[in-house]
Design an enzyme around this catalytic site. Structure first.
Site, PDB file in Angstrom:
ATOM      1  N   HIS A  55       1.151  -1.133   0.037  1.00 27.77           N
ATOM      2  CA  HIS A  55      -0.260  -0.133  -0.167  1.00 27.77           C
ATOM      3  C   HIS A  55       0.759   1.660  -0.069  1.00 27.77           C
ATOM      4  O   HIS A  55       0.175   2.196  -1.188  1.00 27.77           O
ATOM      5  CB  HIS A  55      -0.918   0.510   1.352  1.00 27.77           C
ATOM      6  CG  HIS A  55      -1.735  -0.912   1.224  1.00 27.77           C
ATOM      7  ND1 HIS A  55      -3.540  -0.974   1.180  1.00 27.77           N
ATOM      8  CD2 HIS A  55      -1.948  -2.441   1.257  1.00 27.77           C
ATOM      9  CE1 HIS A  55      -3.906  -1.538   1.380  1.00 27.77           C
ATOM     10  NE2 HIS A  55      -3.272  -2.677   1.252  1.00 27.77           N
ATOM     11  N   HIS A 114       3.910 -14.278  -6.996  1.00 32.14           N
ATOM     12  CA  HIS A 114       2.955 -14.099  -5.982  1.00 32.14           C
ATOM     13  C   HIS A 114       1.986 -13.503  -6.279  1.00 32.14           C
ATOM     14  O   HIS A 114       0.467 -13.768  -6.153  1.00 32.14           O
ATOM     15  CB  HIS A 114       2.570 -13.900  -4.325  1.00 32.14           C
ATOM     16  CG  HIS A 114       2.958 -12.732  -3.946  1.00 32.14           C
ATOM     17  ND1 HIS A 114       3.515 -11.740  -4.602  1.00 32.14           N
ATOM     18  CD2 HIS A 114       2.153 -11.541  -3.603  1.00 32.14           C
ATOM     19  CE1 HIS A 114       4.045 -10.657  -4.084  1.00 32.14           C
ATOM     20  NE2 HIS A 114       2.470 -10.383  -3.473  1.00 32.14           N
ATOM     21  N   TRP A 149      -0.411  -7.317  -6.955  1.00 26.09           N
ATOM     22  CA  TRP A 149      -0.438  -6.221  -8.108  1.00 26.09           C
ATOM     23  C   TRP A 149       0.966  -5.483  -8.055  1.00 26.09           C
ATOM     24  O   TRP A 149       0.982  -4.952  -9.661  1.00 26.09           O
ATOM     25  CB  TRP A 149      -1.908  -5.283  -7.790  1.00 26.09           C
ATOM     26  CG  TRP A 149      -2.157  -4.489  -9.068  1.00 26.09           C
ATOM     27  CD1 TRP A 149      -2.220  -3.217  -8.658  1.00 26.09           C
ATOM     28  CD2 TRP A 149      -2.423  -4.902 -10.056  1.00 26.09           C
ATOM     29  NE1 TRP A 149      -2.820  -2.229  -9.993  1.00 26.09           N
ATOM     30  CE2 TRP A 149      -2.802  -3.586 -10.238  1.00 26.09           C
ATOM     31  CE3 TRP A 149      -2.860  -5.703 -10.730  1.00 26.09           C
ATOM     32  CZ2 TRP A 149      -2.840  -3.863 -12.463  1.00 26.09           C
ATOM     33  CZ3 TRP A 149      -3.012  -6.214 -12.251  1.00 26.09           C
ATOM     34  CH2 TRP A 149      -3.209  -4.941 -12.968  1.00 26.09           C
ATOM     35  N   GLU A 163       5.632  -3.650 -11.469  1.00 29.38           N
ATOM     36  CA  GLU A 163       6.441  -3.515 -11.949  1.00 29.38           C
ATOM     37  C   GLU A 163       6.806  -4.723 -13.416  1.00 29.38           C
ATOM     38  O   GLU A 163       8.076  -3.978 -13.806  1.00 29.38           O
ATOM     39  CB  GLU A 163       7.008  -3.953 -10.481  1.00 29.38           C
ATOM     40  CG  GLU A 163       7.170  -3.168  -9.560  1.00 29.38           C
ATOM     41  CD  GLU A 163       6.814  -3.474  -7.991  1.00 29.38           C
ATOM     42  OE1 GLU A 163       7.811  -3.977  -8.148  1.00 29.38           O
ATOM     43  OE2 GLU A 163       7.119  -2.395  -7.315  1.00 29.38           O
ATOM     44  N   ASP A 197      -6.002 -10.439  -3.767  1.00 35.37           N
ATOM     45  CA  ASP A 197      -6.487 -10.830  -5.361  1.00 35.37           C
ATOM     46  C   ASP A 197      -5.144 -11.310  -6.299  1.00 35.37           C
ATOM     47  O   ASP A 197      -5.644 -10.518  -7.841  1.00 35.37           O
ATOM     48  CB  ASP A 197      -6.256  -8.656  -5.273  1.00 35.37           C
ATOM     49  CG  ASP A 197      -4.771  -8.392  -5.101  1.00 35.37           C
ATOM     50  OD1 ASP A 197      -4.296  -8.793  -4.213  1.00 35.37           O
ATOM     51  OD2 ASP A 197      -4.799  -6.772  -5.792  1.00 35.37           O
TER      52      ASP A 197
HETATM   53  N1  UDP Z   1       9.324  -5.380  -2.824  1.00 32.44           N
HETATM   54  C1  UDP Z   1      10.923  -5.079  -2.100  1.00 32.44           C
HETATM   55  N2  UDP Z   1      11.485  -5.892  -2.331  1.00 32.44           N
HETATM   56  C2  UDP Z   1      11.352  -7.280  -2.014  1.00 32.44           C
HETATM   57  C3  UDP Z   1      10.338  -7.408  -2.184  1.00 32.44           C
HETATM   58  C4  UDP Z   1       8.742  -7.008  -2.613  1.00 32.44           C
HETATM   59  O1  UDP Z   1      11.116  -4.079  -3.065  1.00 32.44           O
HETATM   60  O2  UDP Z   1      12.386  -8.033  -2.030  1.00 32.44           O
HETATM   61  C5  UDP Z   1       8.592  -4.145  -3.121  1.00 32.44           C
HETATM   62  C6  UDP Z   1       8.100  -4.961  -4.341  1.00 32.44           C
HETATM   63  O3  UDP Z   1       8.582  -4.140  -5.823  1.00 32.44           O
HETATM   64  C7  UDP Z   1       6.334  -4.079  -4.637  1.00 32.44           C
HETATM   65  C8  UDP Z   1       6.183  -4.477  -2.985  1.00 32.44           C
HETATM   66  O4  UDP Z   1       7.258  -4.751  -2.409  1.00 32.44           O
HETATM   67  O5  UDP Z   1       6.277  -3.288  -4.764  1.00 32.44           O
HETATM   68  C9  UDP Z   1       5.409  -5.311  -2.693  1.00 32.44           C
HETATM   69  O6  UDP Z   1       4.185  -5.233  -3.047  1.00 32.44           O
HETATM   70  P1  UDP Z   1       3.120  -6.159  -4.007  1.00 32.44           P
HETATM   71  O7  UDP Z   1       1.852  -6.092  -4.276  1.00 32.44           O
HETATM   72  O8  UDP Z   1       4.043  -7.230  -4.841  1.00 32.44           O
HETATM   73  O9  UDP Z   1       2.944  -7.856  -3.027  1.00 32.44           O
HETATM   74  P2  UDP Z   1       2.765  -7.773  -1.321  1.00 32.44           P
HETATM   75  O10 UDP Z   1       3.510  -7.713  -0.460  1.00 32.44           O
HETATM   76  O11 UDP Z   1       1.200  -6.461  -1.201  1.00 32.44           O
HETATM   77  O12 UDP Z   1       1.545  -9.350  -1.194  1.00 32.44           O
END
Ligand code: UDP
Length: 472
Positions: A15, A368, A371, A376, A392
């Site tokens: 978020h 996983h 979003w 990205e 989602d």
């Molecule tokens: N991310 C990161 N480094 C990591 C793993 C994830 O910077 O080693 C960032 C990724 O680029 C994304 C966010 O953490 O912007 C994760 O958001 P996402 O919606 O993909 O998944 P969530 O963590 O909410 O399940």
């Protein structure tokens, strides 16, 4: 009067990142004043050296937190999930009202509140304070449309079949979707489930949007772009005005903002690993590495780790894994498997994902399907292997298949993706067996996504028009 947007966000990585990108893009492209605000808990993780009541400035926007009643973080082992919604709502509303008063006193009156999709309560506070508001929907337009239809006539159908993952549901403006492609929260049956609160928060949001709709069209900024979800955006949700302004990704991934890499990690709630993974990637041939990450929240089962280990032992592919600190055992098992198999690989606790995905050595992303990760990968043109876990992510995995840029790994009866299935999907995503089409689709979306946010692109125009309308 000068425009001042207050961007409110929930303190989770998925978020914070899109909210921060929106805030900085708003300030950069429209010269409006922007204050970013997350809970005290999230603010402390972002700025450990600052006091909670101190305004942090980064040269472009300001940061000031609010209290959501859980200043040390929400922990379902300690806090009662069924009470969380009310406590969260009342504490946050009071704290937001105080924050607005403080900004008034500082001579920085807020003119518009842009609030996270979990924060329907913020609409009342905005009305009480006489300022405009808009929702920031940080998932796909498809996810918005699914929730919209769930709360507008489809709840019974979906609930009745929620035990049957392959049951097909036809919702207006969306492709046919199976139950497993819908948000996982629809399957929650008990108020004691720690995540039952999430569905309640969505319900509150849609109640607010219905109320707004009766007055005038409610405004929802969506982290997507018009070219990606054209049909869903056009007719998905009654009179709600969906405004695509994405993809909101780290600025250094976008041609137009190459000069901002130092801000990529600004919102990180995790400490980056000090291992030299970028140098490791530098030494690898183009498109040869499989990048594996499940985001900031998802956890994998012990058997899933075993299957990953089996894949590592059998695969000849080099791989880079993000395994968070809270999965110490999985970290150790994967590292041991890499050593034993003599396979080329590295396990890190957290990385600068944008930089990894934009590195030429990365050939595919086992994800996983959060979003942000999905957007990205699209912006970087990297094909994905979807291993969705919850929320989602099943929807996003299906969307990536529909867009031709990803393959979804099938899980077995225990919800685990076997080593054989992982191998099958990775080989497809890496372009083996005549599957070069996926790379081509990913490349096409990469260009369209970049065009959308570049000056004059569809999302850029939408963002400017939103700001212009907010000043009238
Ligand atoms: N991310 C990161 N480094 C990591 C793993 C994830 O910077 O080693 C960032 C990724 O680029 C994304 C966010 O953490 O912007 C994760 O958001 P996402 O919606 O993909 O998944 P969530 O963590 O909410 O399940």
């Amino acid at each position: 009067m000068a425009q001042h947007f207050l961007v409110l966000t929930y303190p989770a990585q998925g978020h914070v990142n899109p909210a921060l990108h929106l805030s900085r893009r708003l300030a950069r492209t429209t010269s409006a004043r922007v204050t970013f605000s997350t809970s005290i808990y999230g603010h402390r993780l972002m700025f450990p050296a600052s006091a909670a009541d101190e305004i942090v400035e980064d040269g472009l926007i300001s940061y000031l937190p609010f209290s959501d009643g859980y200043d040390d973080g929400f922990d379902s082992n300690i806090h009662c999930p069924s009470e969380a919604c009310d406590r969260f709502r009342s504490a946050s509303s009071a704290s937001l009202a105080a924050l607005l008063r403080r900004l008034d006193e500082l001579g920085r009156p807020v003119t518009c509140i842009i609030y996270n999709m979990f924060f329907g309560w913020a609409d009342d506070v905005a009305r009480g304070h006489g300022v405009r508001s808009a929702v920031y929907w940080i998932q796909s337009a498809a996810a918005f449309a699914i929730y919209y239809h769930y709360f507008h006539g489809y709840e019974d159908l979906i609930k009745t079949h929620s035990h049957d993952p392959l049951f097909e549901v036809n919702l207006p403006s969306l492709p046919p979707l199976k139950i497993r492609d819908l948000p996982s929260f629809f399957g929650i049956t008990s108020d004691e489930d720690p995540y039952s609160v999430v569905l309640k928060l969505f319900e509150q949001l849609f109640q607010v949007l219905d109320r707004e709709e009766a007055d005038s069209a409610a405004t929802v900024l969506v982290n997507t772009f018009g070219e990606l979800e054209t049909e869903t955006l056009a007719v998905s949700a009654g009179k709600v005005k969906l405004i695509p302004v994405g993809p909101m990704v780290p600025p250094s991934l976008l041609e137009a903002a190459k000069d901002e890499p130092e801000f990529d990690a600004l919102g990180d709630l995790f400490r980056p690993d000090e291992k030299k993974y970028m140098e490791w990637l530098d030494a690898k041939p183009e498109r040869s590495v499989v990048y594996v990450s499940f985001g900031s929240l998802a956890a994998f089962k012990k058997r899933q780790t075993e299957e990953f280990v089996r894949w590592l032992r059998e695969s000849e592919r080099a791989s880079l894994w993000v395994v968070r600190k809270d999965h110490e055992q999985a970290q150790g098992e994967l590292e041991a498997a890499l050593r034993e198999a003599g396979a080329e690989g590295m396990v890190v606790e957290w990385c600068a994902q944008g930089r990894v995905l934009s590195h030429p050595a990365v050939g595919c992303f086992v994800t996983h399907c959060g979003w942000n990760s999905t957007l990205e990968s699209l912006v970087c043109g990297v094909p994905t292997v979807g291993v969705p876990q919850w929320t989602d992510q099943g929807t996003n995995a299906r969307l990536m298949e529909i867009w031709g840029a990803g393959v979804r790994a099938e899980s077995d009866a225990e919800g685990v993706v076997t080593a054989e299935e992982l191998r099958r999907c990775v080989e497809i995503a890496m372009g083996g067996g005549g599957a070069a089409g996926m790379r081509r689709s990913a490349e096409m979306w990469k260009h369209k996504a970049r065009e959308a946010v570049a000056e004059g692109g569809s999302s850029d125009r939408n963002l400017r028009a939103f700001v212009a309308a907010a000043s009238q």
